[in-house]
Enzyme design. Structure first.
Site, mmCIF file in Angstrom:
data_model
loop_
_atom_site.group_PDB
_atom_site.id
_atom_site.type_symbol
_atom_site.label_atom_id
_atom_site.label_comp_id
_atom_site.label_asym_id
_atom_site.label_seq_id
_atom_site.Cartn_x
_atom_site.Cartn_y
_atom_site.Cartn_z
ATOM 1 N N LYS A 13 42.752 -92.023 -3.671
ATOM 2 C CA LYS A 13 43.351 -93.133 -2.910
ATOM 3 C C LYS A 13 42.400 -93.642 -1.830
ATOM 4 C CE LYS A 13 46.977 -90.769 -1.480
ATOM 5 N NZ LYS A 13 46.843 -89.445 -2.133
ATOM 6 N N ARG A 88 55.042 -91.689 2.110
ATOM 7 C CA ARG A 88 55.014 -90.423 1.387
ATOM 8 C C ARG A 88 56.409 -89.859 1.181
ATOM 9 N NH1 ARG A 88 49.520 -88.877 2.688
ATOM 10 N NH2 ARG A 88 48.834 -86.987 1.664
ATOM 11 N N ARG A 122 35.529 -81.775 -1.680
ATOM 12 C CA ARG A 122 35.610 -82.778 -0.619
ATOM 13 C C ARG A 122 35.104 -82.217 0.709
ATOM 14 N NH1 ARG A 122 41.056 -86.156 -0.178
ATOM 15 N NH2 ARG A 122 41.989 -84.265 0.670
ATOM 16 N N ARG A 153 37.797 -79.330 4.785
ATOM 17 C CA ARG A 153 39.090 -79.400 5.459
ATOM 18 C C ARG A 153 39.900 -78.139 5.217
ATOM 19 N NH1 ARG A 153 41.562 -85.144 3.735
ATOM 20 N NH2 ARG A 153 43.457 -83.893 3.650
ATOM 21 N N ARG A 164 50.285 -78.495 -1.123
ATOM 22 C CA ARG A 164 50.294 -79.960 -1.013
ATOM 23 C C ARG A 164 50.725 -80.600 -2.319
ATOM 24 N NH1 ARG A 164 44.578 -80.936 0.685
ATOM 25 N NH2 ARG A 164 45.032 -83.148 0.572
HETATM 26 P P1 ADP Z 1 45.520 -86.440 0.692
HETATM 27 O O1 ADP Z 1 46.025 -87.784 0.291
HETATM 28 O O2 ADP Z 1 44.183 -86.167 0.184
HETATM 29 O O3 ADP Z 1 46.527 -85.384 0.453
HETATM 30 P P2 ADP Z 1 45.671 -87.222 3.507
HETATM 31 O O4 ADP Z 1 44.426 -87.282 4.267
HETATM 32 O O5 ADP Z 1 46.316 -88.488 3.070
HETATM 33 O O6 ADP Z 1 45.349 -86.299 2.267
HETATM 34 O O7 ADP Z 1 46.782 -86.389 4.312
HETATM 35 C C1 ADP Z 1 46.499 -85.152 4.904
HETATM 36 C C2 ADP Z 1 47.732 -84.594 5.565
HETATM 37 O O8 ADP Z 1 48.153 -85.484 6.620
HETATM 38 C C3 ADP Z 1 48.960 -84.444 4.676
HETATM 39 O O9 ADP Z 1 48.949 -83.240 3.943
HETATM 40 C C4 ADP Z 1 50.091 -84.490 5.717
HETATM 41 O O10 ADP Z 1 50.197 -83.266 6.399
HETATM 42 C C5 ADP Z 1 49.579 -85.514 6.702
HETATM 43 N N1 ADP Z 1 50.040 -86.882 6.353
HETATM 44 C C6 ADP Z 1 49.261 -87.939 5.978
HETATM 45 N N2 ADP Z 1 50.008 -89.016 5.715
HETATM 46 C C7 ADP Z 1 51.303 -88.654 5.932
HETATM 47 C C8 ADP Z 1 52.555 -89.328 5.818
HETATM 48 N N3 ADP Z 1 52.636 -90.609 5.417
HETATM 49 N N4 ADP Z 1 53.673 -88.622 6.124
HETATM 50 C C9 ADP Z 1 53.617 -87.343 6.533
HETATM 51 N N5 ADP Z 1 52.484 -86.648 6.646
HETATM 52 C C10 ADP Z 1 51.317 -87.287 6.350
#
Ligand code: ADP
Ligand code: ZN
Length: 208
Positions: A13, A88, A122, A153, A164
């Protein structure tokens, strides 16, 4: 164009969002990047979010909704945006509808092998937040953008990745049906090859 990129962690994404940003001159709004920036700066929001993020759990809806609402009011988001990592949950999608109109939702689909390879390789810059992959970096831990130190990370470690993916299946996958019912969902299968995958996404959107 107001665009949402939906899909499991590691599907690409962020990478595709960055490509749209360059092509269409619209901002990438990544809640993951915004939350990590808060953690780097040590803000109250960042401190509150850390324990959820490190455990691979979602940060509470009200926190991210407020953050996105403010971000979409910025001048650069008035002619379009690409949301990456938001919404999400169904409550996040419902809240989003109250303050903006989404044109298209691209649902990125990929095999688990592609997802695991992306996440395990990553690396993120601790200074500027840019993301890279060991495929292009080799074993270097220096940020090609700013010279900062790259890190693996905490939530990209194998035990947290598993959680996740479960969180995605339970809390985020219901959005596929949600947007399908609204009629603006496009399913796109990706193969993990950035350039050619991106062309497939552009074609699905009628841009190429
Ligand atoms: P990826 O899409 O690779 O899983 P992100 O960088 O988008 O990773 O998100 C990392 C973390 O940030 C998630 O696991 C969550 O804890 C938090 N996070 C990001 N976006 C949201 C969201 N829209 N709602 C709740 N938590 C979020
Ligand atoms: Zn950097």
């Amino acid at each position: 164009m107001n665009l949402i990129l939906l899909g499991p962690p590691g599907v690409g994404k962020g990478s595709h969002a960055k490509m749209f940003t360059r092509e269409m001159n619209i901002p990438q709004v990544s809640t993951g990047d915004m939350l990590r920036e808060h953690m780097r700066q040590g803000t109250e929001l960042g401190l509150a979010a850390r324990r959820y993020i490190d455990a691979g759990e979602l940060v509470p809806d009200d926190v991210v909704i407020g953050m996105v609402q403010l971000r979409l009011q910025e001048p650069d988001a008035q002619d379009g945006y690409v949301l990456d990592g938001f919404p999400r949950t169904v409550p996040q999608a419902e809240a989003l509808e109250a303050f903006t109109q989404v044109d298209k939702v691209v649902n990125l689909l990929a095999g688990e092998d592609i997802i695991m390879e992306h996440l395990a390789g990553r690396r993120v810059c601790g200074a500027c937040g840019s993301t890279f992959h060991t495929r292009t970096l080799g074993s270097s831990m220096v940020c090609p953008e700013c010279g900062g130190q790259l890190v693996h990370r905490k939530d990209d470690q194998p035990e947290t990745i598993k959680n996740r993916l479960e969180v995605y299946a339970r809390q985020t996958a219901p959005l596929i049906g949600y947007y399908k019912a609204k009629g603006n969902l496009l399913d796109v299968r990706v193969e993990g090859l950035l350039e050619s995958d991106h062309q497939v996404i552009r074609r699905a959107l009628g841009l190429a």
